[in-house]
Write a protein that holds these residues in place. Structure first.
Motif, PDB file in Angstrom:
ATOM      1  N   GLN A  85       0.940  -1.338  -0.029  1.00 17.47           N
ATOM      2  CA  GLN A  85       0.042   0.092  -0.002  1.00 17.47           C
ATOM      3  C   GLN A  85       1.028   1.260   0.005  1.00 17.47           C
ATOM      4  OE1 GLN A  85      -2.195  -1.015   3.484  1.00 17.47           O
ATOM      5  NE2 GLN A  85      -3.864  -1.710   2.443  1.00 17.47           N
ATOM      6  N   ALA A  86       1.912   1.300   0.694  1.00 20.33           N
ATOM      7  CA  ALA A  86       2.979   2.248   0.976  1.00 20.33           C
ATOM      8  C   ALA A  86       3.320   2.591  -0.514  1.00 20.33           C
ATOM      9  CB  ALA A  86       4.055   2.235   1.864  1.00 20.33           C
ATOM     10  N   TRP A  87       3.944   1.728  -1.223  1.00 21.91           N
ATOM     11  CA  TRP A  87       4.574   1.843  -2.544  1.00 21.91           C
ATOM     12  C   TRP A  87       3.440   2.386  -3.590  1.00 21.91           C
ATOM     13  CZ3 TRP A  87       9.172   2.609  -4.339  1.00 21.91           C
ATOM     14  CH2 TRP A  87      10.185   2.138  -3.525  1.00 21.91           C
ATOM     15  N   ARG A  88       2.206   1.648  -3.332  1.00 19.16           N
ATOM     16  CA  ARG A  88       1.204   2.097  -4.252  1.00 19.16           C
ATOM     17  C   ARG A  88       0.672   3.635  -4.176  1.00 19.16           C
ATOM     18  NH1 ARG A  88      -3.856  -0.911  -2.776  1.00 19.16           N
ATOM     19  NH2 ARG A  88      -4.394   0.809  -1.609  1.00 19.16           N
ATOM     20  N   GLY A  89       1.029   4.088  -2.889  1.00 22.57           N
ATOM     21  CA  GLY A  89       0.705   5.756  -2.667  1.00 22.57           C
ATOM     22  C   GLY A  89       1.994   6.545  -3.124  1.00 22.57           C
ATOM     23  N   VAL A  90       3.378   5.806  -3.144  1.00 19.91           N
ATOM     24  CA  VAL A  90       4.171   6.480  -3.735  1.00 19.91           C
ATOM     25  C   VAL A  90       4.057   6.605  -5.410  1.00 19.91           C
ATOM     26  CG1 VAL A  90       6.788   6.583  -4.132  1.00 19.91           C
ATOM     27  CG2 VAL A  90       5.883   6.087  -1.728  1.00 19.91           C
ATOM     28  N   LEU A  91       3.769   5.441  -5.833  1.00 23.47           N
ATOM     29  CA  LEU A  91       3.522   5.485  -7.336  1.00 23.47           C
ATOM     30  C   LEU A  91       2.531   6.280  -7.763  1.00 23.47           C
ATOM     31  CD1 LEU A  91       4.153   1.578  -7.995  1.00 23.47           C
ATOM     32  CD2 LEU A  91       5.894   3.500  -8.412  1.00 23.47           C
ATOM     33  N   THR A 104       1.434   9.166  -6.346  1.00 21.25           N
ATOM     34  CA  THR A 104       2.006  10.321  -6.260  1.00 21.25           C
ATOM     35  C   THR A 104       3.064  10.563  -7.302  1.00 21.25           C
ATOM     36  OG1 THR A 104       1.826  10.236  -3.683  1.00 21.25           O
ATOM     37  CG2 THR A 104       3.051  11.978  -4.722  1.00 21.25           C
ATOM     38  N   VAL A 105       3.896   9.777  -7.790  1.00 21.93           N
ATOM     39  CA  VAL A 105       4.989  10.095  -8.803  1.00 21.93           C
ATOM     40  C   VAL A 105       4.107  10.282  -9.917  1.00 21.93           C
ATOM     41  CG1 VAL A 105       6.571   9.011 -10.188  1.00 21.93           C
ATOM     42  CG2 VAL A 105       6.791   8.849  -7.554  1.00 21.93           C
ATOM     43  N   ARG A 106       2.937   9.543 -10.317  1.00 21.82           N
ATOM     44  CA  ARG A 106       2.324   9.487 -11.628  1.00 21.82           C
ATOM     45  C   ARG A 106       1.468  10.893 -11.877  1.00 21.82           C
ATOM     46  NH1 ARG A 106       0.936   4.002 -10.636  1.00 21.82           N
ATOM     47  NH2 ARG A 106      -0.881   4.563  -9.908  1.00 21.82           N
ATOM     48  N   THR A 107       0.757  11.122 -10.527  1.00 23.97           N
ATOM     49  CA  THR A 107       0.012  12.237 -10.820  1.00 23.97           C
ATOM     50  C   THR A 107       0.320  13.624 -10.160  1.00 23.97           C
ATOM     51  OG1 THR A 107      -0.851  11.846  -8.343  1.00 23.97           O
ATOM     52  CG2 THR A 107      -1.914  10.555 -10.326  1.00 23.97           C
ATOM     53  N   GLN A 108       1.599  13.846  -9.620  1.00 23.32           N
ATOM     54  CA  GLN A 108       1.968  14.948  -9.045  1.00 23.32           C
ATOM     55  C   GLN A 108       3.188  15.751  -9.539  1.00 23.32           C
ATOM     56  OE1 GLN A 108      -0.033  16.555  -6.889  1.00 23.32           O
ATOM     57  NE2 GLN A 108      -1.300  14.636  -7.137  1.00 23.32           N
ATOM     58  N   SER A 109       2.923  16.739 -10.520  1.00 28.06           N
ATOM     59  CA  SER A 109       4.210  17.129 -11.493  1.00 28.06           C
ATOM     60  C   SER A 109       5.210  17.622 -10.685  1.00 28.06           C
ATOM     61  CB  SER A 109       3.860  18.353 -12.438  1.00 28.06           C
ATOM     62  OG  SER A 109       3.236  19.264 -11.664  1.00 28.06           O
ATOM     63  N   HIS A 110       5.125  18.200  -9.123  1.00 30.98           N
ATOM     64  CA  HIS A 110       6.092  18.382  -8.395  1.00 30.98           C
ATOM     65  C   HIS A 110       6.968  17.554  -7.923  1.00 30.98           C
ATOM     66  CE1 HIS A 110       3.619  22.207  -8.034  1.00 30.98           C
ATOM     67  NE2 HIS A 110       4.723  22.855  -8.129  1.00 30.98           N
ATOM     68  N   VAL A 111       6.091  16.461  -7.601  1.00 37.71           N
ATOM     69  CA  VAL A 111       7.097  15.103  -7.354  1.00 37.71           C
ATOM     70  C   VAL A 111       7.869  14.752  -8.359  1.00 37.71           C
ATOM     71  CG1 VAL A 111       6.766  12.693  -6.230  1.00 37.71           C
ATOM     72  CG2 VAL A 111       5.665  14.504  -5.559  1.00 37.71           C
ATOM     73  N   GLN A 112       7.439  14.698  -9.669  1.00 38.74           N
ATOM     74  CA  GLN A 112       8.256  14.351 -10.706  1.00 38.74           C
ATOM     75  C   GLN A 112       9.409  15.332 -10.954  1.00 38.74           C
ATOM     76  OE1 GLN A 112       5.236  14.671 -13.685  1.00 38.74           O
ATOM     77  NE2 GLN A 112       4.115  12.735 -13.001  1.00 38.74           N
ATOM     78  N   PHE A 113       9.114  16.399 -10.719  1.00 41.05           N
ATOM     79  CA  PHE A 113      10.067  17.352 -10.768  1.00 41.05           C
ATOM     80  C   PHE A 113      11.470  17.204  -9.702  1.00 41.05           C
ATOM     81  CE2 PHE A 113      12.406  21.064  -8.900  1.00 41.05           C
ATOM     82  CZ  PHE A 113      13.045  21.588 -10.266  1.00 41.05           C
ATOM     83  N   HIS A 114      11.044  16.628  -8.624  1.00 42.88           N
ATOM     84  CA  HIS A 114      12.074  16.607  -7.470  1.00 42.88           C
ATOM     85  C   HIS A 114      12.697  15.276  -7.978  1.00 42.88           C
ATOM     86  CE1 HIS A 114      11.396  20.040  -5.208  1.00 42.88           C
ATOM     87  NE2 HIS A 114      10.036  19.908  -5.369  1.00 42.88           N
ATOM     88  N   PHE A 115      12.188  14.172  -8.329  1.00 41.19           N
ATOM     89  CA  PHE A 115      12.771  12.972  -8.800  1.00 41.19           C
ATOM     90  C   PHE A 115      13.508  13.302  -9.864  1.00 41.19           C
ATOM     91  CE2 PHE A 115       9.606  10.253  -6.639  1.00 41.19           C
ATOM     92  CZ  PHE A 115      10.557   9.304  -6.312  1.00 41.19           C
ATOM     93  N   VAL A 116      13.225  13.985 -11.153  1.00 47.25           N
ATOM     94  CA  VAL A 116      14.321  14.410 -12.217  1.00 47.25           C
ATOM     95  C   VAL A 116      15.558  15.121 -11.412  1.00 47.25           C
ATOM     96  CG1 VAL A 116      14.671  15.540 -13.975  1.00 47.25           C
ATOM     97  CG2 VAL A 116      12.539  14.186 -13.772  1.00 47.25           C
ATOM     98  N   ALA A 117      15.331  16.250 -10.460  1.00 47.06           N
ATOM     99  CA  ALA A 117      16.240  16.929  -9.877  1.00 47.06           C
ATOM    100  C   ALA A 117      17.203  16.045  -9.038  1.00 47.06           C
ATOM    101  CB  ALA A 117      15.737  18.103  -9.037  1.00 47.06           C
ATOM    102  N   GLY A 118      16.583  15.205  -8.215  1.00 43.71           N
ATOM    103  CA  GLY A 118      17.223  14.473  -7.479  1.00 43.71           C
ATOM    104  C   GLY A 118      18.219  13.362  -8.159  1.00 43.71           C
ATOM    105  N   THR A 119      17.560  12.848  -9.029  1.00 44.68           N
ATOM    106  CA  THR A 119      18.558  11.937 -10.066  1.00 44.68           C
ATOM    107  C   THR A 119      19.634  12.775 -10.657  1.00 44.68           C
ATOM    108  OG1 THR A 119      16.627  10.579 -10.655  1.00 44.68           O
ATOM    109  CG2 THR A 119      18.524  10.720 -12.195  1.00 44.68           C
ATOM    110  N   SER A 120      19.241  14.007 -11.123  1.00 44.56           N
ATOM    111  CA  SER A 120      20.449  14.962 -11.717  1.00 44.56           C
ATOM    112  C   SER A 120      21.532  15.282 -10.591  1.00 44.56           C
ATOM    113  CB  SER A 120      19.934  16.205 -12.193  1.00 44.56           C
ATOM    114  OG  SER A 120      18.917  15.966 -13.075  1.00 44.56           O
ATOM    115  N   VAL A 121      20.929  15.436  -9.513  1.00 44.74           N
ATOM    116  CA  VAL A 121      22.062  15.627  -8.164  1.00 44.74           C
ATOM    117  C   VAL A 121      22.918  14.332  -8.022  1.00 44.74           C
ATOM    118  CG1 VAL A 121      22.108  16.094  -5.809  1.00 44.74           C
ATOM    119  CG2 VAL A 121      20.680  17.651  -7.050  1.00 44.74           C
TER     120      VAL A 121
END
Length: 128
Positions: free
Chosen positions: A15-21, A23-40
């Motif tokens: 259920q926790a993974w489902r919540g994270v996924l 959020t990643v699929r639906t929230q553009s800010h989370v997507q941005f932070h994942f890309v920024a984090g990967t870049s870092v």
């Protein structure tokens, strides 16, 4: 009894993974932070930061993404409980967004402290 606890643990983890996924699929800010984090993390690998710096960078990235996920959860609950505009509902969302801002600023300062010397050395090497 032990088997029930284990299946409960795996169900909770799922259920926790489902919540994270979600959020990643639906929230553009989370997507941005994942890309920024990967870049870092790629910049950290390229610049060969120390083990301690890796830990601090990973902690900063995780804090920002965690704050974003929590912000999304708060927004969902507020929208469910108060679908019409209410000043307190808006303030709850603003406060949650403020937590993301604070962690993002913290992460940016950490990034500057870790990468400024590396980027300075790189710039000097490029000039000479």
């Amino acid at each position: 009894m032990g088997r029930n606890r284990r299946s409960g643990f795996w169900r909770s983890l799922n259920q926790a993974w489902r919540g994270v996924l979600y959020t990643v699929r639906t929230q553009s800010h989370v997507q941005f932070h994942f890309v920024a984090g990967t870049s870092v993390l790629l910049l950290a690998w390229w610049s060969e930061v120390s083990r301690f710096e890796w830990l601090i960078l990973i902690f900063a990235i995780g804090s920002v993404i965690g704050a974003e996920v929590m912000n999304s959860a708060i927004e969902i609950v507020v929208d469910m409980v108060q679908p019409n505009f209410h000043p307190l509902a808006g303030m709850a969302k603003d406060v949650a967004a403020g937590a993301v801002l604070v962690t993002s600023l913290q992460a940016a300062v950490i990034g500057i402290i870790v990468f400024a010397p590396v980027l300075y050395r790189f710039a000097v090497e490029m000039l000479y």
